[in-house]
Scaffold this active site. Structure first.
Site, short mmCIF file in Angstrom:
data_model
loop_
_atom_site.label_atom_id
_atom_site.label_comp_id
_atom_site.label_asym_id
_atom_site.label_seq_id
_atom_site.Cartn_x
_atom_site.Cartn_y
_atom_site.Cartn_z
N GLU A 39 0.74 -1.13 0.16
CA GLU A 39 -0.04 0.01 -0.24
C GLU A 39 0.78 1.24 -0.22
O GLU A 39 0.40 2.33 -0.16
CB GLU A 39 -1.03 -0.16 1.40
CG GLU A 39 -2.13 -1.22 1.02
CD GLU A 39 -2.99 -1.27 2.48
OE1 GLU A 39 -2.30 -0.62 3.46
OE2 GLU A 39 -4.04 -1.79 2.11
N GLU B 217 7.76 -21.55 7.98
CA GLU B 217 7.81 -20.68 9.07
C GLU B 217 8.56 -21.23 10.08
O GLU B 217 9.29 -20.49 11.04
CB GLU B 217 6.54 -20.48 9.87
CG GLU B 217 5.89 -21.50 10.57
CD GLU B 217 4.89 -21.28 11.40
OE1 GLU B 217 4.58 -21.62 12.72
OE2 GLU B 217 3.68 -20.85 11.09
#
Length: 316
Positions: A99, A130
């Site tokens: 963004e 992860e």
């Protein structure tokens, strides 16, 4: 049982023991029959849970502000801001980074989200990614992380090997490091220059850290990117003067921003935007500073993009 099976069982036992100590994983017996409640009652419960998150963030504002000042100092020297995480935490970092170009006209490589498992993990689970600190190091090595950069490891538990590994690697490379988690005494905070631990308490659904923990992380990442950009001169007051007008809505917003900053007529605004190739900040400077487009560009360059400083220079 083979030795490999025994080792796997021991690892599983250790992990369960770790999870038992985490606030974000705690079981809440008072909610054990939540599935028997009516939908409105569950919604009220969830809303009340979410209402506690901003207060938890407020308790960490001094640490957040200190991290932002350090990040802005690095970015003003040309450094990058990199988020690193797995699962929900990684996706939130990717979201925040994505963004920044349309909102603040940053270059795509200036704010980056790195997620365990790569781009595929943004929309689907990549099992085991992860758990690898080495994978995090390889991902950051490809970016060429250096002393002017900042790496923010994001992990609700504060123990995710990918996030911790990213911070540890970045610190070895001389980068500024921030560890954002939702448990106290986390390995992630301990590994970072700036540890931010926003403790929101056990989740409505046991261990579902996409809920309160995810909301807390989103709030903090919003603060970090937004206030850093304010410090870098990407705004004029509360106007997004570095907005990139890449579609009709943003072009209309650009004209509105110039109007709010200057109060000029539509004709004057269109003329200023045309002369400055649609650059909002430059257009405002031509109107308020009474200078032509080339001079506006020169003044903003000398002011490192800070419109207020460029206006002061134009008035001298």
């Amino acid at each position: 049982m083979t030795s490999a099976d025994s080792a796997a069982e021991q690892d599983s036992t250790r992990l369960r023991a770790q999870l038992d100590t985490l606030t974000t994983e705690a079981f809440r017996p008072e909610l054990a029959e939540i599935d028997r409640l009516g939908t409105l009652d569950i919604a009220r419960l969830m809303n009340a849970e979410d209402a506690a998150v901003p207060a938890a963030v407020a308790g960490r504002l001094p640490q957040i502000a200190a991290a932002i000042d350090a990040i802005a100092a690095r970015m003003s020297r040309g450094g990058r801001l990199v988020y690193a995480g797995a699962g929900t935490a990684g996706r939130l970092g990717v979201l925040d980074a994505s963004e920044c170009p349309p909102t603040f006209n940053t270059r795509p490589e200036q704010v980056v989200g790195v997620i365990a498992g790569g781009p595929e993990a943004v929309i689907s689970s990549v099992e085991g990614a992860e758990d690898s600190a080495e994978l995090a190091a390889r991902d950051l090595e490809r970016l060429g992380i250096g002393p002017d950069d900042t790496v923010i490891g994001v992990s609700a538990s504060g123990r995710t090997p990918y996030a911790v590994g990213a911070v540890e690697y970045a610190r070895r490379r001389g980068a500024l490091t921030v560890g954002l988690s939702c448990n106290t005494g986390s390995a992630l905070a301990a590994a970072a220059d700036h540890g931010i631990e926003v403790v929101v308490g056990p989740e409505l659904l046991t261990g579902s850290t996409r809920l309160k923990a995810g909301t807390a992380q989103k709030l903090v990442l919003n603060m970090i990117s937004t206030i850093t950009m304010i410090r870098l001169g990407k705004t004029f007051g509360n106007l997004m003067v570095d907005v990139r007008a890449s579609n009709d809505k943003l072009r209309a917003r650009s004209r509105r921003i110039v109007f709010l900053a200057t109060g000029a007529s539509d004709e004057r605004i269109e003329s200023a935007l045309a002369a400055t190739d649609g650059e909002v900040k430059n257009a405002i400077l031509t109107i308020l500073g009474g200078v032509d487009a080339p001079t506006a560009g020169k003044l903003l360059g000398e002011a490192n993009g800070h419109l207020r400083a460029a206006l002061d220079a134009a008035a001298r």
